[in-house]
Design an enzyme around this catalytic site. Structure first.
Site, short mmCIF file in Angstrom:
data_model
loop_
_atom_site.label_atom_id
_atom_site.label_comp_id
_atom_site.label_asym_id
_atom_site.label_seq_id
_atom_site.Cartn_x
_atom_site.Cartn_y
_atom_site.Cartn_z
N LYS A 264 0.84 -1.20 0.00
CA LYS A 264 0.00 0.00 0.00
C LYS A 264 0.87 1.25 0.00
CE LYS A 264 -3.82 -2.27 0.15
NZ LYS A 264 -4.82 -2.20 -0.94
N ASP B 145 -0.28 0.06 -4.60
CA ASP B 145 -1.72 0.32 -4.58
C ASP B 145 -1.98 1.54 -3.69
OD1 ASP B 145 -4.46 0.34 -4.38
OD2 ASP B 145 -4.65 -1.72 -3.61
N GLU C 159 -1.87 0.58 -8.85
CA GLU C 159 -3.31 0.31 -8.70
C GLU C 159 -4.02 1.49 -8.05
OE1 GLU C 159 -4.01 -3.63 -7.26
OE2 GLU C 159 -5.71 -3.03 -6.03
N GLU D 66 -11.78 -2.21 -9.10
CA GLU D 66 -12.45 -2.97 -8.04
C GLU D 66 -13.75 -2.33 -7.58
OE1 GLU D 66 -8.87 -2.40 -5.57
OE2 GLU D 66 -10.22 -1.98 -3.93
N ASP E 165 -13.98 -7.30 -9.37
CA ASP E 165 -14.15 -8.20 -8.23
C ASP E 165 -15.46 -8.97 -8.44
OD1 ASP E 165 -13.19 -8.09 -4.90
OD2 ASP E 165 -14.98 -9.18 -5.55
N HIS F 285 -9.64 -8.53 -8.78
CA HIS F 285 -9.48 -8.09 -7.40
C HIS F 285 -10.22 -9.08 -6.51
CE1 HIS F 285 -11.11 -5.81 -3.88
NE2 HIS F 285 -9.90 -5.28 -3.86
N GLU G 94 -4.88 -12.39 -6.46
CA GLU G 94 -4.73 -11.54 -5.27
C GLU G 94 -5.04 -12.38 -4.02
OE1 GLU G 94 -6.90 -7.80 -5.07
OE2 GLU G 94 -5.54 -7.21 -3.45
CA CA Z 1 -6.78 -2.45 -4.24
#
Ligand code: CA
Length: 399
Positions: free
Chosen positions: A188, A216, A242, A268, A291, A318, A351
């Site tokens: 992240k 991300d 991302e 996502e 997703d 995702h 993922e």
């Molecule tokens: Ca994400």
């Protein structure tokens, strides 16, 4: 040929199934699971102090039940799934597409994106699970067959742990991913450009040149800052960036993609074929990340593969939630055509969330595992999983 006129609330009156009784839906159960976390963690703009997930269980008159899971706010999802339930009772669980369209038609005025579609997604996954159990076949088989029986997994982690040093805690976590056998890591960012670049550099130094690294931002930057991150992060060999900006800002996505530096990923929180088409038509991403639990279920996810193909975009799903969401994501992974259609094309990376989740690996009788960096796609009927009911009860909300 009989012209069918929906809706068929009572399967016994359906012209194609009258008198055949092919698995009638008798109940929809929502299982809202939650567990406070010992140590909260953060993405760029959200704090996670509790894990909360919504499972959807559909029971049929022949004794079979199917399981699904919704992405997003579990309380809202539960309310909408319960509101949709009267449209399902008495219908054949095999009428997956007719049910999808009817739910969408009945609820589109409440929202063509977001929670309404999250709710449909969980229901759709449960219906596919039932369909597979009914036909004694894995879902990927019923959706046209699998391109692969296992997928390489990447570790999702690197959230900011509250109250500890960012760099040292991040490196300790990433080292754990390496020790577990992961060959790709997503961390992240979105905590300030200087700290983010320092984090990326430190992780790259730790993992060396052969481990994949993705970043991300959870839409924690605007286009100006994201462009700066791209310029500074590019030397560290990043597989994708991302959600650099908010999902509404398709023009900003396009501008960042046009920098032709780090591949841009997102999707996502884009919903249905219409939401995805809008993003792809504007050239927003190199890598689409739908997703299954939010985009409209497996029925809708497989339609997106055609859009990806037409627009020359890779599909790398995702996944966020329990092992039920992971299983649904794996069946979607199975049917993603190789891109490019060549012998040497690598599979889309799975993922595999590694952040703190006490529900992970306890809800199924046989948890989904990563071994040597790979995860096998469940090959049993339906989702190919068996939910351990006894394991659910500790996570039910306390009154
Ligand atoms: Ca994400």
């Amino acid at each position: 040929m009989t012209q069918l006129t929906p809706p068929y609330h009572d399967v016994r009156q359906h012209p194609l199934t009258r008198g055949k009784n092919p698995m009638t839906i008798k109940a929809i159960n929502t299982h809202l699971l939650e567990q406070p976390l010992a140590r909260p963690f953060e993405s760029s703009a959200m704090r996670f102090s509790v894990r909360r997930h919504l499972l959807v269980e559909i029971e049929c008159d022949n004794g079979l039940d199917g399981w699904g899971e919704c992405l997003g706010n579990a309380d809202i999802n539960a309310a909408i799934v319960n509101a949709m339930s009267p449209h399902l009772i008495g219908r054949s669980a095999l009428d997956i597409e007719p049910i999808w369209l009817e739910l969408y038609n009945q609820f589109r005025d409440q929202g063509q994106r977001g929670a309404t579609v999250n709710a449909i997604s969980g229901i759709d996954i449960a219906l596919w699970d039932l369909c597979g159990k009914y036909h004694n076949a894995p879902i990927y088989q019923l959706m046209g067959g699998a391109f692969r029986d296992q997928v390489p997994a990447y570790a999702t982690g690197g959230f900011r742990q509250v109250g500890v040093d960012r760099i040292s805690s991040l490196l300790q976590e990433v080292q754990g991913f390496l020790d577990a056998g992961f060959r790709a890591v997503k961390i992240k960012i979105g905590f300030g450009i200087a700290l983010d670049i320092e984090s990326i550099a430190a992780v790259r130094e730790l993992i060396g040149p052969d481990i994949r690294l993705m970043i991300d931002a959870n839409h924690g930057y605007d286009a100006v800052a994201a462009a700066q991150v791209i310029r500074l992060a590019a030397p560290f060999d990043i597989d994708w960036f991302e959600e650099p900006v908010v999902p509404e800002a398709l023009g900003s996505y396009r501008r960042l993609r046009d920098l032709n530096s780090i591949p841009i990923a997102g999707g996502e929180t884009w919903h249905t074929r219409w939401g995805i088409a809008e993003a792809l038509q504007q050239g927003a991403v190199d890598i689409l990340q739908p997703d299954v639990g939010g985009v409209g279920g497996l029925s809708e996810a497989r339609k997106l593969l055609t859009l990806c193909d037409i627009h020359g975009v890779r599909c790398v799903p995702h996944i966020w939630g329990t092992d039920i969401a992971l299983a649904a994501g794996l069946h979607f992974h199975a049917i993603i055509p190789p891109s490019p259609p060549a012998f040497e094309a690598e599979s889309a990376w799975l993922e595999f969330d590694q952040s703190d989740n006490p529900m992970r690996a306890v809800l199924l009788k046989h948890p989904i595992e990563m071994i040597d960096g790979m995860v096998r796609i469940p090959s049993g009927p339906g989702l190919g999983i068996e939910v351990n009911r006894d394991a659910l009860s500790p996570f039910y909300r306390k009154p």
